[in-house]
Design an enzyme around this catalytic site. Structure first.
Site, PDB file in Angstrom:
ATOM      1  N   CYS A  91       0.725  -1.145  -0.157  1.00 46.74           N
ATOM      2  CA  CYS A  91       0.008   0.040  -0.044  1.00 46.74           C
ATOM      3  C   CYS A  91       0.748   1.239  -0.051  1.00 46.74           C
ATOM      4  O   CYS A  91       0.254   2.171  -0.174  1.00 46.74           O
ATOM      5  CB  CYS A  91      -0.922  -0.194   1.189  1.00 46.74           C
ATOM      6  SG  CYS A  91      -1.967  -1.477   1.090  1.00 46.74           S
ATOM      7  N   HIS A 124      -4.031   6.826   2.287  1.00 44.89           N
ATOM      8  CA  HIS A 124      -4.149   5.474   1.737  1.00 44.89           C
ATOM      9  C   HIS A 124      -5.577   5.203   2.257  1.00 44.89           C
ATOM     10  O   HIS A 124      -6.151   5.261   3.310  1.00 44.89           O
ATOM     11  CB  HIS A 124      -3.236   4.480   2.345  1.00 44.89           C
ATOM     12  CG  HIS A 124      -3.537   3.194   1.761  1.00 44.89           C
ATOM     13  ND1 HIS A 124      -3.792   2.738   0.505  1.00 44.89           N
ATOM     14  CD2 HIS A 124      -3.597   2.139   2.665  1.00 44.89           C
ATOM     15  CE1 HIS A 124      -4.168   1.528   0.387  1.00 44.89           C
ATOM     16  NE2 HIS A 124      -3.793   1.026   1.672  1.00 44.89           N
ATOM     17  N   ASN A 157      -9.916  -0.462  -1.446  1.00 48.23           N
ATOM     18  CA  ASN A 157      -8.518  -0.367  -1.325  1.00 48.23           C
ATOM     19  C   ASN A 157      -7.989  -0.632  -2.585  1.00 48.23           C
ATOM     20  O   ASN A 157      -8.078  -2.024  -2.927  1.00 48.23           O
ATOM     21  CB  ASN A 157      -8.384  -1.066  -0.204  1.00 48.23           C
ATOM     22  CG  ASN A 157      -6.768  -1.198   0.145  1.00 48.23           C
ATOM     23  OD1 ASN A 157      -5.904  -0.458  -0.449  1.00 48.23           O
ATOM     24  ND2 ASN A 157      -6.178  -1.344   1.198  1.00 48.23           N
TER      25      ASN A 157
END
Ligand code: UT7
Length: 333
Positions: free
Chosen positions: A116, A256, A286
Site C-alpha cells: 500500500c 491511503h 482499497n
C-alpha cells in the site's frame, strides 16, 4: 543557484467500468452491506473483468491522460517507476511493459514492491532522480489489479479490495514548490500479518500451493488495523511537527484508502476537519498502490499552487510513511 525540487506537474487516473457492490458481495459470501459500510466505509469497488488484461492495462489510460494534458511526446519520458504488488508478470517489470505500450522508447524503468506504500516509495525514488539533476521527466505510477489476488470466498478480504491506477509526472522546479519532505519506514517483522504465501522463491507455484489457496492475499485484519492506525497517524503528525506545519497550514490530507476508521484516526491526530481529507474509499475500496494518486486525480481541480498536502499510507511489509507536497499548479477551469 535556486534549489531544484521535484514538482508534480500533471496527474492521471483510471478505474475500470465494472462496479462490484456490497449487494453483489452479499450473493457471494456471508456478509452484508451494513457490516461492510460501518466496518470499512466501502460501498463498491471497480474490477477489471476483461480476460487477458493486467495492471499495465489499467496504467496505460492513466498515463495517456497525462501525455494528452501536457501535450507530451512519450519519447521525452526519461524514467518510469511503477508501484505495484500485482505486476503483469513476476518479471519483467510492469514498467517495461507499460513503457512499450505507451511508446516511451527512450525511458528506462522498474517496479517498486511496497504494497500500500507502493506509490509513496516510488514517488520518493522519482523525486531523488529529479533532484539529482540527471532526469527531467519521471512518470510515477501506482497501480494494482487486486482482483487478481483476492480470494472471493474469503469475506474478510474480498470486501476490501478493488482495481485502479493513478500516475503523476515529476519535473524539476525552482519555485520552492514540489515534494519537500518524506518519512518512510519498513518493518519486516510485520510480514506474517499481511502477505501472499506462494509464487515467490520461498514457495514456488505447485498444485499444492494452488489447491491450498496460497496465491491469494493473506491478512490478519485486526493486527494490521492496529499497526495502521498508529503508524499512519504517527508519521503524519511527525512530518507536520518537524516542518512547523499547523493543522491550519495543511490544505489536504491524502490518506491511503484502506479503512475509513484508519483515515479518521489519522485526520484526528493531525487536527484536520473532514472537509480537508480526500476520501473515495466508498466508491473504489482499497486499490493498494493506486489509492493516493487516484485521490489526487479526482481532487486536482480543487488544488491550488502552494497548497500544503500530506500524503500518508500504511500497508503490508509492514511499510508506512508520509510525504509533504507543496502543490505546484492551479488547474485552469
Ligand atoms: O491496505 C493494507 C493494510 N490493510 C489494512 O489497513 C486493513 C486493516 N484491517 C481492517 O480494515 C479490518 O480489520 C477489517 C475490515 C479487515 C476487518 O474489520 P474488523 O472490525 O477488524 O473485524 P474483525 O476481523 O475483528 O471481525 C469482527 C467480526 C468477526 O465475527 P465474530 O468473531 O466477532 O463473531 C468476523 O468473523 O466480524 C466478522 N466478519 C464479518 N462479518 C460480516 C469479518 N468479515 C466480515 C464480513 N461480513 N465481510
Amino acid at each position: 543557484m535556486a534549489k531544484i525540487t521535484a514538482a508534480i506537474t500533471a496527474v492521471g487516473g483510471y478505474v475500470p467500468e465494472y462496479k462490484l457492490t456490497n449487494k453483489d458481495l452479499e450473493t457471494i459470501v456471508d456478509t452484508n452491506d451494513e457490516w461492510i459500510k460501518t466496518r470499512t466505509g466501502i460501498s463498491e469497488r471497480r474490477i477489471l473483468k476483461e480476460a487477458g488484461k493486467a495492471s499495465s492495462d489499467l496504467a496505460v489510460p492513466a498515463v495517456q491522460e497525462i501525455l494528452r494534458n501536457k501535450n507530451l511526446d512519450p519519447l521525452e519520458i526519461d524514467c518510469i517507476i511503477v508501484g505495484t504488488v500485482t505486476p503483469d508478470m513476476v518479471f519483467p517489470a510492469t514498467a517495461n511493459i507499460l513503457a512499450n505500450k505507451i511508446g516511451a522508447k527512450n525511458a528506462w524503468g522498474f517496479d517498486v514492491s511496497a504494497a500500500c506504500c507502493g506509490f509513496l516509495f516510488s514517488l520518493e525514488t522519482g523525486v531523488n532522480f529529479i533532484q539529482s539533476g540527471k532526469y527531467k521527466k519521471v512518470l510515477v505510477v501506482g497501480v494494482d489489479k487486486m482482483s487478481a489476488i483476492v480470494d472471493y470466498t474469503d469475506r474478510t478480504t474480498c470486501i476490501i479490495f478493488g482495481d485502479g491506477a493513478g500516475a503523476v509526472l515529476l519535473e524539476p522546479s525552482t519555485d520552492e514548490t514540489g515534494i519537500l519532505d518524506s518519512i518512510l519506514k519498513t518493518d519486516g517483522s510485520g510480514v506474517e500479518f499481511l502477505h501472499m504465501k506462494a509464487g515467490g522463491s520461498l514457495e514456488p507455484a505447485s498444485i499444492e500451493t494452488v489447491t491450498s489457496k496460497k496465491h491469494f492475499i493473506y491478512q490478519e485484519g485486526k493486527t494490521v488495523f492496529k499497526h495502521a492506525v498508529a503508524g499512519m497517524a504517527d508519521v503524519s503528525a511527525e512530518i507536520m511537527e518537524r516542518n512547523n506545519l499547523s493543522s491550519e497550514d495543511v490544505a489536504w490530507l491524502v490518506p491511503h484508502q484502506a479503512n475509513m476508521r484508519i483515515i479518521d484516526a489519522t485526520a484526528n491526530r493531525m487536527g484536520l476537519s473532514k472537509d480537508k481529507v480526500m476520501i473515495n474509499i466508498n466508491r473504489y475500496g482499497n486499490t493498494t498502490a493506486a489509492t493516493i494518486p487516484l485521490c489526487l486525480w479526482e481532487w486536482q481541480n480543487q488544488l491550488k499552487k502552494g497548497d500544503n498536502i500530506i500524503l500518508a499510507a500504511f500497508g503490508g511489509g509492514f511499510t508506512w510513511g508520509a510525504i509533504w507536497v507543496k502543490w505546484s499548479y492551479t488547474t485552469k477551469k
